[in-house]
Enzyme design. Structure first.
Site, PDB file in Angstrom:
ATOM      1  CG  ASP A  15      -3.155   4.031   4.184  1.00 40.75           C
ATOM      2  OD1 ASP A  15      -4.182   3.807   4.851  1.00 40.75           O
ATOM      3  OD2 ASP A  15      -2.921   3.477   3.090  1.00 40.75           O
TER       4      ASP A  15
ATOM      5  CE  LYS B  23      -8.701  -2.404   4.237  1.00 39.55           C
ATOM      6  NZ  LYS B  23      -8.413  -3.474   3.263  1.00 39.55           N
TER       7      LYS B  23
ATOM      8  CD1 TRP C 170      -2.307  -2.233   1.310  1.00 35.25           C
ATOM      9  CD2 TRP C 170      -3.126  -0.766  -0.154  1.00 35.25           C
ATOM     10  NE1 TRP C 170      -3.397  -2.815   0.707  1.00 35.25           N
ATOM     11  CE2 TRP C 170      -3.921  -1.936  -0.189  1.00 35.25           C
ATOM     12  CE3 TRP C 170      -3.449   0.293  -0.992  1.00 35.25           C
ATOM     13  CZ2 TRP C 170      -5.018  -2.073  -1.039  1.00 35.25           C
ATOM     14  CZ3 TRP C 170      -4.546   0.163  -1.835  1.00 35.25           C
ATOM     15  CH2 TRP C 170      -5.315  -1.010  -1.855  1.00 35.25           C
TER      16      TRP C 170
END
Length: 363
Positions: A177, A201, A106
């Site tokens: 993030d 999530k 990511w």
């Protein structure tokens, strides 16, 4: 429900049963309004009350300081890889520079997207180690004049999580993030200039993205930044410059209220520590399974693992499915298996997985 399953998907992921039950009971008529939340005007008093309660509860859960704005946005965490540089690099002489710490898939995606808007300095990377750790802070080669430092504090695919609070250079804000571990552990929001997280999530349905941004960073956008993605504009309009993802905000609000009832983030962190301890202990019991992440950097939320004999992968997954243990196949980029044990995964779900790990290895 007629059957009990445990959903280990990395996202969209498991939601608290209590939240789903409440949403079901309110589906046709939210609190006597005669409307489903999906039917409400985002500017009507009913939805405004839902939005403000959700914002207030999130601010309380994370102890967000008053000089930070909470934005409910669309586009997912991936879109923020473009939205953030468009909002934050306008303060610097062009072309601006962004510092990155590369710890997995990511942060790698963030690096690629940021190159469209600025020079990128990869100040440290664990790629040579197979993304099994966070590079030590003393090895970071920061530029000092960067618009910001970008980190991914928990890599969903690689299962790497920061075990320390990162530090940047003076006047260089940290952008984090936190998509896959926000609300799972206590954080000091004031250590960051901006935090963002996709909702799917630990928060709610896909389609909602949270941004927590310090007030002084609202003035640094590039002229090309679209109005709907301009943090200052979004903040000035209480996340309603355009129609927000109303139902996703409603579900997120239910999740926030549920977490408060459980004792907040600190209480969830204790549970998450125990779930992760239980699962890693089973994987480490012998060499039948392997987790390749250095122990200090193992994620509490996303646990990738591999079978010693990978010809057994299909048999392992079929047996897991038969036992109601779902979505354990690893990401296609790395293979193997992955168990995501977010806030809503109960301890009994992790125990069921551990029992199956032991039974399968024994067979």
């Amino acid at each position: 429900m007629t059957n009990q399953v445990f959903n280990f998907s990395a996202g969209p992921a498991v939601l608290p049963k209590e939240v789903l039950q409440q949403a079901a009971s309110e589906m046709l008529d939210w609190q006597g309004s005669g409307m489903s939340v999906m039917e409400m005007s985002h500017r009507g008093p009913e939805f405004i009350s839902i939005y403000r309660q959700a914002e207030s509860d999130l601010r309380e859960l994370l102890a967000v300081p008053p000089n930070y704005k909470i934005l409910f946005m669309q586009g997912g965490g991936l879109a923020q890889n473009a939205i953030i540089p468009m909002n934050l690099v306008g303060c610097c002489p062009q072309p601006a520079t962004i510092d990155f710490i590369h710890t997995g898939s990511w942060s790698g995606k963030s690096i690629q997207e940021a190159r469209r808007y600025a020079n990128v300095n990869v100040a440290a990377s664990s790629e040579a180690d197979g993304f099994t750790r966070v590079p030590p802070r003393e090895t970071w080669n920061l530029t000092g004049h960067a618009a910001y430092l970008h980190i991914c504090t928990n890599e969903t695919i690689d299962g790497v999580e920061y075990d320390f609070v990162p530090e940047s250079l003076p006047k260089v804000p940290i952008v984090a993030d936190m998509s896959s571990h926000i609300l799972s552990r206590s954080i000091d929001v004031s250590k960051y200039g901006l935090i963002f997280a996709g909702a799917q999530k630990n928060i709610g349905p896909a389609g909602l993205t949270l941004v927590i941004v310090r007030d002084d960073l609202l003035e640094d956008a590039l002229a090309i930044c679209p109005s709907a993605f301009h943090f200052k504009t979004v903040a000035a309009n209480e996340s309603m410059f355009n129609t927000p993802p109303t139902y996703a905000i409603y579900i997120a609000g239910l999740v926030f209220a549920h977490l408060k009832k459980l004792g907040g983030v600190a209480a969830m962190e204790k549970i998450n520590i125990e779930k992760a301890r239980l699962l890693y202990a089973a994987l480490d019991a012998d060499d039948f399974y392997q987790n390749r992440v250095a122990p200090a950097y193992r994620s509490r939320m996303n646990v990738p693992f591999f079978l010693r004999d990978e010809s057994l992968n299909d048999k392992f997954l079929a047996g897991a499915k038969a036992r109601g243990l779902l979505q354990l196949k690893g990401h296609k980029s790395v293979g193997g298996m992955r168990a995501s044990i977010y806030n809503a995964m109960p301890l009994e779900g992790v125990q069921a997985l551990v029992d199956y790990l032991n039974e399968f290895a024994g067979r």
